[in-house]
Design a protein around this motif. Structure first.
Motif, PDB file in Angstrom:
ATOM      1  N   ARG A   1      71.234  20.397 100.499  1.00 41.13           N
ATOM      2  CA  ARG A   1      72.437  22.013 101.209  1.00 41.13           C
ATOM      3  C   ARG A   1      73.223  21.520 101.789  1.00 41.13           C
ATOM      4  O   ARG A   1      74.453  22.318 100.689  1.00 41.13           O
ATOM      5  CB  ARG A   1      71.642  21.851 102.444  1.00 41.13           C
ATOM      6  CG  ARG A   1      70.010  22.668 102.614  1.00 41.13           C
ATOM      7  CD  ARG A   1      69.996  22.983 103.913  1.00 41.13           C
ATOM      8  NE  ARG A   1      69.641  21.622 104.910  1.00 41.13           N
ATOM      9  CZ  ARG A   1      68.219  20.468 105.173  1.00 41.13           C
ATOM     10  NH1 ARG A   1      67.556  21.409 104.116  1.00 41.13           N
ATOM     11  NH2 ARG A   1      68.793  19.636 105.970  1.00 41.13           N
ATOM     12  N   HIS A   2      73.692  20.061 101.326  1.00 40.66           N
ATOM     13  CA  HIS A   2      75.625  19.764 101.823  1.00 40.66           C
ATOM     14  C   HIS A   2      75.697  19.283 100.472  1.00 40.66           C
ATOM     15  O   HIS A   2      77.262  18.975 101.236  1.00 40.66           O
ATOM     16  CB  HIS A   2      75.274  18.873 103.295  1.00 40.66           C
ATOM     17  CG  HIS A   2      74.062  19.444 104.389  1.00 40.66           C
ATOM     18  ND1 HIS A   2      74.754  21.012 105.099  1.00 40.66           N
ATOM     19  CD2 HIS A   2      73.497  19.434 104.847  1.00 40.66           C
ATOM     20  CE1 HIS A   2      74.026  22.084 105.497  1.00 40.66           C
ATOM     21  NE2 HIS A   2      73.211  20.526 105.795  1.00 40.66           N
ATOM     22  N   GLY A   3      75.281  18.515  99.821  1.00 39.19           N
ATOM     23  CA  GLY A   3      75.364  17.553  98.350  1.00 39.19           C
ATOM     24  C   GLY A   3      75.689  16.283  99.262  1.00 39.19           C
ATOM     25  O   GLY A   3      75.665  15.930 100.189  1.00 39.19           O
ATOM     26  N   VAL A   4      76.850  15.544  98.811  1.00 39.00           N
ATOM     27  CA  VAL A   4      77.509  13.994  98.830  1.00 39.00           C
ATOM     28  C   VAL A   4      78.594  13.709  99.248  1.00 39.00           C
ATOM     29  O   VAL A   4      79.312  13.935  98.250  1.00 39.00           O
ATOM     30  CB  VAL A   4      77.065  12.880  98.097  1.00 39.00           C
ATOM     31  CG1 VAL A   4      77.239  11.094  98.625  1.00 39.00           C
ATOM     32  CG2 VAL A   4      75.138  12.913  97.264  1.00 39.00           C
ATOM     33  N   ARG A   5      78.365  13.637 101.249  1.00 38.27           N
ATOM     34  CA  ARG A   5      80.046  14.079 100.907  1.00 38.27           C
ATOM     35  C   ARG A   5      80.684  11.823 100.642  1.00 38.27           C
ATOM     36  O   ARG A   5      79.852  10.913 100.841  1.00 38.27           O
ATOM     37  CB  ARG A   5      80.054  13.742 102.200  1.00 38.27           C
ATOM     38  CG  ARG A   5      81.225  13.902 103.479  1.00 38.27           C
ATOM     39  CD  ARG A   5      82.282  15.313 102.847  1.00 38.27           C
ATOM     40  NE  ARG A   5      83.271  15.193 103.232  1.00 38.27           N
ATOM     41  CZ  ARG A   5      84.364  15.572 103.282  1.00 38.27           C
ATOM     42  NH1 ARG A   5      84.547  16.228 101.699  1.00 38.27           N
ATOM     43  NH2 ARG A   5      85.412  15.930 103.618  1.00 38.27           N
ATOM     44  N   VAL A   6      82.046  11.941 100.096  1.00 41.09           N
ATOM     45  CA  VAL A   6      82.417  10.556  99.760  1.00 41.09           C
ATOM     46  C   VAL A   6      83.534  10.666 100.808  1.00 41.09           C
ATOM     47  O   VAL A   6      84.399  10.893 101.010  1.00 41.09           O
ATOM     48  CB  VAL A   6      82.897  10.798  98.838  1.00 41.09           C
ATOM     49  CG1 VAL A   6      83.702   8.812  97.940  1.00 41.09           C
ATOM     50  CG2 VAL A   6      81.227  10.398  98.046  1.00 41.09           C
ATOM     51  N   LEU A   7      83.608   9.778 100.874  1.00 40.45           N
ATOM     52  CA  LEU A   7      84.899   8.955 102.355  1.00 40.45           C
ATOM     53  C   LEU A   7      86.011   8.510 101.764  1.00 40.45           C
ATOM     54  O   LEU A   7      85.444   6.701 101.610  1.00 40.45           O
ATOM     55  CB  LEU A   7      84.482   9.131 103.623  1.00 40.45           C
ATOM     56  CG  LEU A   7      83.508   9.743 104.938  1.00 40.45           C
ATOM     57  CD1 LEU A   7      83.014   9.573 105.899  1.00 40.45           C
ATOM     58  CD2 LEU A   7      84.181  11.136 104.611  1.00 40.45           C
ATOM     59  N   SER A   8      86.491   8.388 100.981  1.00 32.46           N
ATOM     60  CA  SER A   8      87.270   6.618 100.466  1.00 32.46           C
ATOM     61  C   SER A   8      89.176   7.276 100.505  1.00 32.46           C
ATOM     62  O   SER A   8      89.904   8.719 101.108  1.00 32.46           O
ATOM     63  CB  SER A   8      87.399   7.406  98.971  1.00 32.46           C
ATOM     64  OG  SER A   8      87.887   6.831  98.288  1.00 32.46           O
ATOM     65  N   PRO A   9      89.552   6.302 100.398  1.00 34.36           N
ATOM     66  CA  PRO A   9      91.457   6.651 100.547  1.00 34.36           C
ATOM     67  C   PRO A   9      91.915   6.925  99.326  1.00 34.36           C
ATOM     68  O   PRO A   9      92.669   7.252  99.617  1.00 34.36           O
ATOM     69  CB  PRO A   9      91.630   4.302 100.385  1.00 34.36           C
ATOM     70  CG  PRO A   9      90.301   3.870 100.856  1.00 34.36           C
ATOM     71  CD  PRO A   9      89.095   4.449 100.401  1.00 34.36           C
TER      72      PRO A   9
ATOM     73  N   ALA B   1      82.904  -1.533  92.769  1.00 36.68           N
ATOM     74  CA  ALA B   1      83.447  -1.189  94.316  1.00 36.68           C
ATOM     75  C   ALA B   1      81.994  -1.960  95.622  1.00 36.68           C
ATOM     76  O   ALA B   1      80.652  -1.816  95.920  1.00 36.68           O
ATOM     77  CB  ALA B   1      82.408   0.195  93.824  1.00 36.68           C
ATOM     78  N   ALA B   2      83.063  -1.408  96.767  1.00 39.60           N
ATOM     79  CA  ALA B   2      83.391  -1.809  98.225  1.00 39.60           C
ATOM     80  C   ALA B   2      81.854  -0.015  98.965  1.00 39.60           C
ATOM     81  O   ALA B   2      82.959   0.392  99.327  1.00 39.60           O
ATOM     82  CB  ALA B   2      83.779  -2.691  99.153  1.00 39.60           C
TER      83      ALA B   2
ATOM     84  N   GLY C   1      87.726  -0.287  94.935  1.00 38.54           N
ATOM     85  CA  GLY C   1      87.107  -0.729  93.803  1.00 38.54           C
ATOM     86  C   GLY C   1      86.281   0.891  93.230  1.00 38.54           C
ATOM     87  O   GLY C   1      85.769   1.701  94.411  1.00 38.54           O
ATOM     88  N   THR C   2      86.985   1.068  92.385  1.00 37.56           N
ATOM     89  CA  THR C   2      85.864   1.959  91.228  1.00 37.56           C
ATOM     90  C   THR C   2      85.270   0.856  89.904  1.00 37.56           C
ATOM     91  O   THR C   2      85.523   2.204  89.255  1.00 37.56           O
ATOM     92  CB  THR C   2      86.785   2.841  90.993  1.00 37.56           C
ATOM     93  OG1 THR C   2      88.429   3.120  90.463  1.00 37.56           O
ATOM     94  CG2 THR C   2      87.366   3.798  91.902  1.00 37.56           C
TER      95      THR C   2
END
Length: 286
Positions: free
Chosen positions: A3-11, A109-110, A124-125
């Motif tokens: 329904r909502h996807g994956v929300r990513v909160l990132s700098p 990645a942290a 980190g990516t």
């Protein structure tokens, strides 16, 4: 997630990814690359999930910390083909994830799972790839290209085992200590006594790596400085402990103690921390 996807909160900027999500891999069918985001403790039981995704040349990429089950596959030398009981007990993992399919992956990645479907990206990516048999293969280059097209750093390393030990240098020390002390990266680095224990664990780990012919190429002081810069991040082991999940310590700590026995390297501090953290893992699973 449907329904909502994956929300990513990132700098780097927040975003939502609407991936195709299913609890039935048979809906997807055979693919070229399977990217496992499971904990290593779940590998032996993941056969029903992975099997419908495989064709003759499908690669299995395990984005795990620690020593992978395929470590001695095509290793060469006196340990070639050896199985590590701590990461592949009785061959249970190899039975469902054939080492011939494996492509190694070291994750720099942290992140934290902030809520269901919400991931907080701390830093980190980079996702380094490599063949168990070393060298640069077409399948690694293909997967690297797809990862880089998605905005990630994804080098293909000629010998990924060096990267495995570089990442493990932090995981083997910070992860169990963080769970035992309920401490963040910054707190562990800034507590004098704990910092000295971590330094000793890192030195012993380097001795095991060197006995296996690997070079980390980064000083302990630089590794500690990098960890301190991460700030008040909770390691994945501490996050698992807080959520009542199994602790992924066998591939981080028990495996290196087993490798120390194989190579004849003395690791008294690693053995001590392993004994205490193993009891914690048993009690948290009870």
């Amino acid at each position: 997630m449907r329904r909502h996807g994956v929300r990513v909160l990132s700098p780097r900027g927040d975003f939502t990814a609407h991936a195709h999500a299913t609890d039935d891999p048979a809906e997807i069918g055979p693919v070229d690359h399977v990217f496992l985001g499971l904990k290593a403790t779940a590998y032996a039981a993941c056969g029903p999930l992975v099997a419908p995704l495989l064709h003759e040349r499908t690669t299995v990429v395990a984005a795990q910390n620690g020593i992978p089950w395929w470590y001695f596959h095509r290793h060469g030398g006196p340990y070639d083909g050896r199985r590590l009981e701590s990461v592949d007990p009785a061959g249970a993992v190899s039975a469902v994830l054939a080492p011939e399919r494996a492509v190694g992956c070291v994750v720099y990645a942290a992140t934290e799972l902030e809520a269901p479907g919400v991931v907080r990206h701390v830093e980190g990516t980079r996702f380094s790839l490599g063949e168990p048999g070393r060298g640069v293969s077409a399948r690694c280059l293909e997967l690297s290209g797809a990862m880089r097209a998605g905005g990630l750093k994804c080098p293909v390393e000629p010998d990924l085992r060096n990267d495995i030990w570089l990442k493990l240098l932090g995981n083997i020390s910070f992860n169990p200590i963080s769970a035992l002390a309920r401490a963040t990266m910054r707190q562990m680095c800034r507590h004098g006594g704990t910092r000295r224990v971590i330094e000793t664990m890192m030195r012993e780990t380097l001795c095991v790596a060197e006995a296996l012919g690997c070079e980390v190429g980064v000083s302990i002081e630089r590794r500690l400085a990098g960890a301190e810069r991460v700030g008040d991040h909770r390691t994945s082991t501490l996050q698992d402990l807080e959520r009542g999940k199994p602790l992924e310590l066998d591939v981080l700590l028990a495996a290196v103690v087993e490798l120390a026995e194989i190579t004849g390297v003395e690791v008294p501090t690693l053995r001590t921390v392993h004994a205490i953290s193993d009891l914690l893992a048993l009690r948290s699973a009870a």
